[in-house]
Each structure stands twice: as structure tokens, then as C-alpha cells.
Design an enzyme around this catalytic site. Structure first.
Site, mmCIF file in Angstrom:
data_model
loop_
_atom_site.group_PDB
_atom_site.id
_atom_site.type_symbol
_atom_site.label_atom_id
_atom_site.label_comp_id
_atom_site.label_asym_id
_atom_site.label_seq_id
_atom_site.Cartn_x
_atom_site.Cartn_y
_atom_site.Cartn_z
ATOM 1 N N LYS A 116 15.642 -14.579 2.505
ATOM 2 C CA LYS A 116 15.465 -13.923 3.587
ATOM 3 C C LYS A 116 14.600 -12.844 2.882
ATOM 4 O O LYS A 116 14.537 -12.964 1.692
ATOM 5 C CB LYS A 116 17.455 -13.410 3.455
ATOM 6 C CG LYS A 116 17.921 -12.519 1.972
ATOM 7 C CD LYS A 116 19.608 -11.905 2.701
ATOM 8 C CE LYS A 116 19.876 -12.033 1.141
ATOM 9 N NZ LYS A 116 21.271 -11.680 1.263
ATOM 10 N N TYR A 154 2.022 16.472 -8.939
ATOM 11 C CA TYR A 154 2.360 17.226 -7.956
ATOM 12 C C TYR A 154 3.309 18.641 -9.122
ATOM 13 O O TYR A 154 4.066 17.980 -8.974
ATOM 14 C CB TYR A 154 3.059 16.728 -6.315
ATOM 15 C CG TYR A 154 2.311 16.142 -5.670
ATOM 16 C CD1 TYR A 154 1.650 17.161 -4.870
ATOM 17 C CD2 TYR A 154 2.178 15.164 -5.248
ATOM 18 C CE1 TYR A 154 0.602 16.963 -4.068
ATOM 19 C CE2 TYR A 154 0.829 14.695 -4.339
ATOM 20 C CZ TYR A 154 0.474 15.441 -3.858
ATOM 21 O OH TYR A 154 -0.158 15.394 -3.044
#
Length: 350
Positions: A35, A244
Site C-alpha cells: 500500500k 530560524y
């Protein structure tokens, strides 16, 4: 080039399938769960290779995935759809020669009404409370379902990655109780269940993550290799910050490499400050926040900074990476971004 190459070892996938197959009882078939595009690694290459190695039965999550899988498995392979027969699936199931695993009385009624004579399987609830029918629900459709000759009866273990968990024995007993008199081929074990022992094997096993190098298949061969290009190297002074939010401050002069790769590529922000890249055996720790396309690592311990640093491979498994990000190997694999070029080695006939 800033784009990286994701290398996928097909021979390792086949080896992992064979190792798991060797754990089962002699009359048990080993299928393959593929899957999410073979766990994000590319169904178009992996499915035919597994078929050539001996896998004849495959499991996907959705009918749409089953249709895509059928284009790579055009023969008599059986493709089971775990979500069952949903409203609107009849055409896909018929055209793709897909076998839905029916999870409720309503799905049984829909399937038998819309596709009489089309194969199907049944899923039973044994303790996970996710998909499947309890005894009372199945009783309402039992005669009709069994008269239509289901291809498989299955359930799913909730705690198979913990060998000592009491849920395993409870679910085994529940599954036997629900299915022992049906006269139908049975399946309970995925990767973890196969490792629990042959008493969990029944007639068919469904390995997924263990094929692709993940736990709980501790003996799995590494499948995925990813090296990230180094874009720039700079020397940071004590007291300067990186990234950041200025969350990381250098406590001493530090050499920092900025690397091409970030959360858009499946390198989780949660790994900031805990993740690692490798230069040979040397671990280079993540510094500051992971951003969308870039991350920074401490390369102060290297005499020479290579052009690439390894993220996945022999030095660091998908589960090592998952630990640093507070998640699981499944999520690491299925989150790998599309910007990586995928190359395949070790294919049958290659």
C-alpha cells in the site's frame, strides 16, 4: 545538483521477503503489503520484482491503489483491498480484478448485490477496534457470505511489535474462535505476527514494513540509501546563532554545513537538534531547526567535509531516524518527498 538521489535496493527487499517467509509454517503463503506505493518507494519497480521473487498475493489499502498495482501485475496475481468495497468502488474492483476485504455487514450486502460472483474476503474484529466485524454483526450475514465462498478470513494484531504483550494471545484466541469453523483460508499475521511464531501464521501472512527494512523485523537488510548534498560550509563564532528562531547558539567556534533537504522532503522538523547525518562512521548532529528545504549540521569534527552526507543507509536505519523525530519507521518511509530522484539496484534480470 541540489536534488538528491534515493537509492532503493530491490535485492534487499527480496532478501527480507525470503527471511520472513522462512519464519512461517510449511503450508503458509507469504504475501506482500504494498500500500501507499510500496510504502513510498515506488510500486512500479517493487511489485514486479517481488512477483519474480515468488510473491503471488498483494495487499493495498484502497481500490484506486489496487488499480495502479494491477498495471504492474497484469497476470493472475491476487490483489486484496483492505478498505473493502466502498460506495463507488464496484467498477474499479471489477476492472482491476481486485478482491475487497469486506469489513462490515453493509459492505457484504453492497458487494454481493453489485458484484455477485466476484471474489471477496472477510475481516473480523478481534480486539483492535479498527476494521472488521464482531461476532454479532457477522451472524446477521453469515449464511449469505459463506454461501458466496469468501477467499480469505483475516484480522490484524494490535500489539505484535511487543512480543510479550497479552493482547497477542487474546487476539489469537479470538481469531480462532471467529474463523475456525468457516472453512476459509485464514490470515492474522503481518510482519510482527510472523515474528511471534508459526502459530500466528495460519494460511497466509502479510508482511509490509519488514520488507522495506523496518522494525519489528530486526534482521532486515537495509533497503533505502539517501545522501544529501552539502551546499555550503561556514565557520560560526561562539555566541552566534543558526537557523530560524535563533534557537541554537554556538558555545564555541563551530563549523556548520548547510545541506539540501528539509521537511518538504520528509525530514521532520521534530528532528531538529536530535537528528544526524553521517560522513562515513562519523555522526554530524543537526543544528537548530529543520527548514523546508535546508538543514544545518555540525561538521567540526571532520578534517574534510565531503560533498554529500548520508541520511539513510547502513549507518542509520529508518527506525533510528524515526526515534530522533519521535515517530515510527513507517512514517519516515511514506513521508519521503517527490523531489528525490529514485534509482533501483539489484533487480531480477538487471
Amino acid at each position: 545538483m541540489a536534488a538528491s538521489t534515493l537509492k532503493i535496493d530491490l535485492a534487499a527487499i527480496r532478501s527480507n521477503w525470503r527471511k520472513l517467509d522462512s519464519l512461517t509454517s510449511p503450508n503458509c503463503e507469504t504475501a506482500a503489503v504494498v500500500k501507499a506505493g510500496a510504502y513510498g518507494l515506488g510500486a512500479e519497480k517493487i511489485l514486479p520484482d517481488l512477483r519474480s521473487a515468488g510473491a503471488k498475493t498483494f495487499f493495498v489499502a484502497l481500490a484506486e491503489e489496487g488499480m495502479a498495482a494491477r498495471t504492474h501485475l497484469p497476470g493472475d496475481e491476487e490483489i486484496f483491498v483492505l478498505s473493502g468495497h466502498m460506495d463507488g468502488d464496484a467498477d474499479l474492483l471489477a476492472r482491476g480484478r481486485l478482491t475487497p476485504i469486506l469489513n462490515s455487514a453493509a459492505q457484504i450486502e453492497r458487494h454481493l448485490g453489485l458484484l455477485p460472483g466476484h471474489p471477496f474476503g472477510l475481516q473480523f474484529e478481534t480486539g483492535m477496534n479498527r476494521l472488521g466485524m464482531c461476532a454479532a454483526e457477522f451472524a446477521s450475514v453469515r449464511e449469505r457470505a459463506l454461501n458466496a465462498n469468501p477467499a480469505l478470513a483475516m484480522s490484524h494484531l494490535a500489539c505484535a511489535d511487543d512480543q510479550g504483550h497479552p493482547m497477542n494471545s487474546r487476539q489469537l484466541a479470538e481469531f480462532k474462535s471467529a474463523t475456525s469453523e468457516l472453512g476459509v483460508r485464514r490470515s492474522l499475521a503481518a510482519t510482527g505476527g510472523m515474528i511471534l511464531g508459526p502459530e500466528f501464521s495460519f494460511d497466509l501472512c502479510r508482511p509490509g514494513i519488514g520488507l522495506f527494512g523496518g522494525l519489528p523485523h530486526a534482521g532486515a537488510a537495509p533497503v533505502v540509501y539517501l545522501d544529501l548534498p552539502v551546499l555550503q560550509v561556514r565557520d560560526v563564532k561562539a555566541g552566534e546563532t543558526v537557523g530560524y528562531g535563533a534557537e541554537w547558539t554556538a558555545g564555541a567556534p563551530t563549523r556548520i554545513a548547510t545541506v539540501s533537504g528539509g521537511y518538504a522532503d520528509g525530514i521532520f522538523r521534530a528532528a531538529g537538534g536530535r537528528g544526524r547525518l553521517f560522513a562515513g562512521e562519523f555522526a554530524c548532529e543537526f543544528v537548530g531547526r529543520v527548514s523546508m528545504d535546508l538543514l544545518a549540521v555540525d561538521v567540526s569534527g571532520l578534517d574534510e567535509v565531503p560533498s554529500e552526507l548520508q541520511f539513510m543507509g547502513d549507518r542509520q536505519t529508518i527506525d533510528n531516524i524515526a526515534d530522533a523525530a519521535g515517530t515510527i519507521g513507517y512514517e519516515i518511509l511514506t513521508s519521503i518527498g517527490d523531489r528525490f530522484r529514485r534509482t533501483y539496484t539489484g533487480g531480477i534480470g538487471s
